[in-house]
Design a protein around this motif. Structure first.
Motif: not given
Length: 295
Positions: A156-159, A203-210, A270-277, A262-264
């Motif tokens: 499994g992959l994050p995001g 064609n994804v159901v939803v795409h909110t990944a940074i 990747l998500y260090a920028d709270a406004p971008a998240l 590594g993934f953590g």
């Protein structure tokens, strides 16, 4: 053990997700090898366009039957299966389940409907196609079932939580069917592509990944299909594609904690920028139906 074949000449095939991507690539290669095809996809226009491409490449009109269908709809599945049975006198030699959709972004940012919609297409529709085509495969010549998994079917992959979960389910179902269907002489294979150059993100159901994966996609659909067909001819049970994907799974088997670390670490950066998240995670409460024509 099922007898192997040395080509797909005159093979009776049913391919889902054939209006684009990996499914369309399988259709092109099998048609060129002289197979007889029933192809399906959700979009009638895109499916018709792919069939015209096949004919332009030399396929005969009576070699291919296109049946548009929404595989999550029981009536559409029945229409497809009835047309297939009539076309091939109740027998199939090869079924390729290539239809699928994705969902990208953090699990907590998505509505429950996202998981359900991904599973409806990637798991439940695929499972019902397996169940419904079994009687025709039993009457086939050296029959095979090929299910399209993914690298995320084994790690499994994050995001990609919903997509990862759905592909793990496909892998588990495929392994169970491989054991059950051996009594019928049916070869069952799981194909795990890596990032492939398809329009999957559209064609994804939803795409909110940074993090976007479009630039990571390097393997062509034709290369995936070629590798899959070679593996079928060799009687392979499972094939994982790209050296990078195989390396990830090998490291995960030996030191899974290192991969988790590594993934953590990557995710925290990747998500260090709270406004971008906050900007990326637009909560979806009613995802629109995607085109499930390509895994």
């Amino acid at each position: 053990m099922p007898r192997r074949r040395d080509s797909f000449q005159a093979t009776r095939c049913l391919i889902t997700g054939a209006s684009s991507g990996i499914g369309a690539a399988f259709a092109r290669l099998l048609a060129a090898d002289g197979a007889r095809l029933v192809v399906t996809g959700r979009s009638a226009d895109r499916l018709a366009s792919e069939v015209e491409h096949l004919k332009d490449a030399g396929a005969s009109a009576d070699q291919i039957l296109a049946v548009p269908a929404d595989l999550t709809d029981a009536d559409d599945r029945r229409k497809l299966l009835d047309a297939t049975s009539e076309r091939f006198d109740g027998a199939l030699d090869l079924v390729i389940n290539a239809a699928g959709v994705g969902a990208y972004g953090r699990f907590e940012s998505h509505a429950p409907a996202v998981m359900r919609q991904v599973f409806e297409i990637n798991v439940f529709a695929l499972a019902e196609m397996c169940r419904a085509t079994l009687p025709m495969l039993r009457r086939g010549d050296r029959p095979s079932l090929l299910n399209i998994g993914s690298i995320v079917a084994r790690r499994g992959l994050p995001g990609r939580p919903e997509y990862s979960a759905s592909k793990f389910a496909v892998a588990g179902l495929t392994e169970a069917l491989r054991a059950e269907w051996t009594i019928d002489g049916i070869h069952v294979m799981l194909l795990n592509p890596g990032f492939t150059t398809t329009g999957f993100e559209r064609n994804v159901v939803v795409h909110t990944a940074i993090y976007k994966t479009e630039s990571e996609r390097s393997m062509t659909p034709d290369a995936v299909a070629q590798a899959g067909l070679r593996a079928l001819l060799r009687g392979r049970r499972e094939l994982t594609l790209t050296a990078r994907g195989r390396l990830l799974l090998a490291v995960n088997r030996v030191v899974p904690g290192f991969v988790d670390w590594g993934f953590g670490r990557w995710t925290r950066r990747l998500y260090a920028d709270a406004p971008a998240l906050a900007a990326a995670e637009q909560r979806s409460t009613d995802p629109s139906p995607p085109d499930s024509s390509s895994a």
